[in-house]
Each structure stands twice: as C-alpha cells, then as structure tokens.
Design an enzyme around this catalytic site. Sequence first.
Site, PDB file in Angstrom:
ATOM      1  CG  ASP A 179      12.932  -9.315  -1.029  1.00 18.22           C
ATOM      2  OD1 ASP A 179      11.763  -9.721  -1.177  1.00 18.22           O
ATOM      3  OD2 ASP A 179      13.331  -8.213  -1.445  1.00 18.22           O
ATOM      4  CE  LYS A 200      14.149  -8.369  -5.275  1.00 19.33           C
ATOM      5  NZ  LYS A 200      13.386  -7.206  -5.687  1.00 19.33           N
TER       6      LYS A 200
HETATM    7  O1  C5P Z   1      11.115  -7.489   5.407  1.00 17.57           O
HETATM    8  P1  C5P Z   1      11.854  -6.269   5.019  1.00 17.57           P
HETATM    9  O2  C5P Z   1      12.615  -5.665   6.181  1.00 17.57           O
HETATM   10  O3  C5P Z   1      12.721  -6.434   3.820  1.00 17.57           O
HETATM   11  O4  C5P Z   1      10.751  -5.212   4.616  1.00 17.57           O
HETATM   12  C1  C5P Z   1      11.024  -3.847   4.540  1.00 17.57           C
HETATM   13  C2  C5P Z   1       9.713  -3.089   4.619  1.00 17.57           C
HETATM   14  O5  C5P Z   1       8.969  -3.269   3.421  1.00 17.57           O
HETATM   15  C3  C5P Z   1       8.788  -3.524   5.726  1.00 17.57           C
HETATM   16  O6  C5P Z   1       9.068  -2.823   6.898  1.00 17.57           O
HETATM   17  C4  C5P Z   1       7.426  -3.145   5.180  1.00 17.57           C
HETATM   18  O7  C5P Z   1       7.194  -1.777   5.360  1.00 17.57           O
HETATM   19  C5  C5P Z   1       7.584  -3.374   3.686  1.00 17.57           C
HETATM   20  N1  C5P Z   1       7.095  -4.690   3.229  1.00 17.57           N
HETATM   21  C6  C5P Z   1       5.730  -4.933   3.189  1.00 17.57           C
HETATM   22  N2  C5P Z   1       5.273  -6.154   2.760  1.00 17.57           N
HETATM   23  C7  C5P Z   1       6.141  -7.111   2.372  1.00 17.57           C
HETATM   24  C8  C5P Z   1       7.533  -6.872   2.405  1.00 17.57           C
HETATM   25  C9  C5P Z   1       7.973  -5.644   2.843  1.00 17.57           C
HETATM   26  O8  C5P Z   1       4.921  -4.070   3.537  1.00 17.57           O
HETATM   27  N3  C5P Z   1       5.662  -8.277   1.950  1.00 17.57           N
END
Ligand code: C5P
Length: 282
Positions: free
Chosen positions: A136, A10
């Site tokens: 995501d 994406k």
């Molecule tokens: O959810 P995911 O593991 O992909 O997110 C990776 C990191 O990105 C999280 O640990 C966080 O630090 C940050 N993040 C965030 N807010 C979001 C998505 C991700 O702060 N909406």
Amino acid sequence: MEITEKAPAKINLGLDIIGKRHDGFHELDMIMASVDLADRITIKELDNDKIVIKSNSISVPQNSKNHAYKAAQVIKREFNIKKGVEIFIHKITPVAAGLAGGSSDAAATLRALNTLWNLQLSKEELAELGEEVGSDVPYCVYGGVARVGGRGEIVQPLPNNLSYWVVLVKPEFGVSTPAVFKKVKLDSIKHANIDILEEAVINQNMDIINKNLSNSLEPITINMHPEILKIKEVLSEAGADGVLMSGSGPTVFAIFDKKSRAERAVNSIKGFCKEVYLVRNL
Ligand code: C5P
C-alpha cells in the site's frame, strides 16, 4: 532541523481480486481514497548511523519491523547515506485496521527524508522505493483518490473533486492481512466493479459510488468476525448512503453527504463500538 509530515489513512471504495501472482501476492484492482484521519511523523537527523523509532502509542513497533523504519532503511541504502534518523510517530489511525496506517507512516517517512536529505525525488521515484516496504506504500505516497493495480505498485491518480463525510468504526479486535489473503478462493470471489467506480469518481457521482461500494475481501473477514456484519447493519439502519469494510478489515466505513446525518449515525453506533471517528474525505 525537524520535519513533520501528515500520514493520512485510506479507505477502499472498491477492492477486486483479479488473481494470484507467481510471487505469492494477489493481483488487485482498487479505488483508494484518503480520509482526514492522520498520524504525524516527525523526523530529526542523528549524529550516528542509526534509525530510531519512537511513538506515543504502545501499538507501534519501535524496531526494524516498523514500516517507517523500513522506509528509512531503503532510502539510506539506495543513496548510501551514512547519517542516522529519529522518527517519531504520533499515532492517531488505529493499527491492523484496514486503513493503511503503517503504510502511510512509511510514505510520510519517504517524503520527509526526501526533504531532509534534499534528494529531489519525484512522487514516482518515492513510490518505487515504497514498493519494497509494503504493497500500500506506493498509493500512500500519492494519497487522494486513485485506481491502484498490480500488487499495489500501479497507481493512477484520479480527479479528487468529491466531497463527503465518513464514519469509521473500528471493532476492538485487529485483523492480520496475510491471514485474510490466505483464505481467498479464486473460484468463488465476489468481484467488485472497479470500472463503474472509476467512472463515478470522474463524474463526481456519489450516488453511483455508494451503490457500487464493494470489497472482495469483505466476505472472508466477515466469516472470521461476524461482528462486522452487525456494524454494517447498524450503520445502514442509521441512514448511511453507503457502507463497506475497508481493505482486509476490520474497520467499517459509512459515507454521508451531510455532517448532521453522519453525527446521528455516530450516536447510534456508539452503543456497539467504542472506537468511532467522524472525518471528511481528503
Ligand atoms: O505488502 P504487505 O506487507 O502490506 O502485504 C501484507 C500481506 O498481504 C502479504 O504478505 C500478502 O499475504 C498479502 N497481500 C497479497 N496481495 C497483495 C497485497 C498483500 O496477497 N496485493
């Protein structure tokens, strides 16, 4: 039985940060769009109770850290499935690139296991299971063009009638998403206008989309890696209709209405960066 699913990458046509949540994540407002650069996930049932990850690429973790592994774990737990599964990830999308490669692998795994184990789950239900795996993943269950909010769990699919070419440029280094989010200063965010982008997607107005491409994380990642700015400049000079960094970066994408113009830009950028892809929107 073997099941194969595509896991498309994406780009973010827009990414706005609304605030910080109590759970430590950020409240986001985004327009996400799939592109035709995809991993291929092949799933086979095993006689034992294990989840085994295999890949053609050494950049893919072949253990429980893998998002596809976590997706299988969530489904097995939720439906009390005692069978195992081998997940082969044919990696095409660059990792740690801002293209949701790992999240899309997880979403494809959810779709494939839904078929393999005849669970008959709707997209909404698969997206809800994906929430636990990564922010995501819910969007990646849907794909196409969507307005995405909350931490990533609110997915509103949008009409997908756009047609454009995308040049993706991935610098040699990767970027850690948590490291970028950690540097967000809520009082100095450069906000993106997501309402205008949504309206332009609905009205199929590429001109307005290109003029309003905006990503609140871009200045932060550029500050860490100024090379990204240089890539943006080269792509703009090469005649791109719009240029932006995707997600937390470092991949930069450039939009073109015609393939011939995109091909010329690929030739210009190849001197600066080796990893360049020319794809269509999906
Ligand atoms: O959810 P995911 O593991 O992909 O997110 C990776 C990191 O990105 C999280 O640990 C966080 O630090 C940050 N993040 C965030 N807010 C979001 C998505 C991700 O702060 N909406």
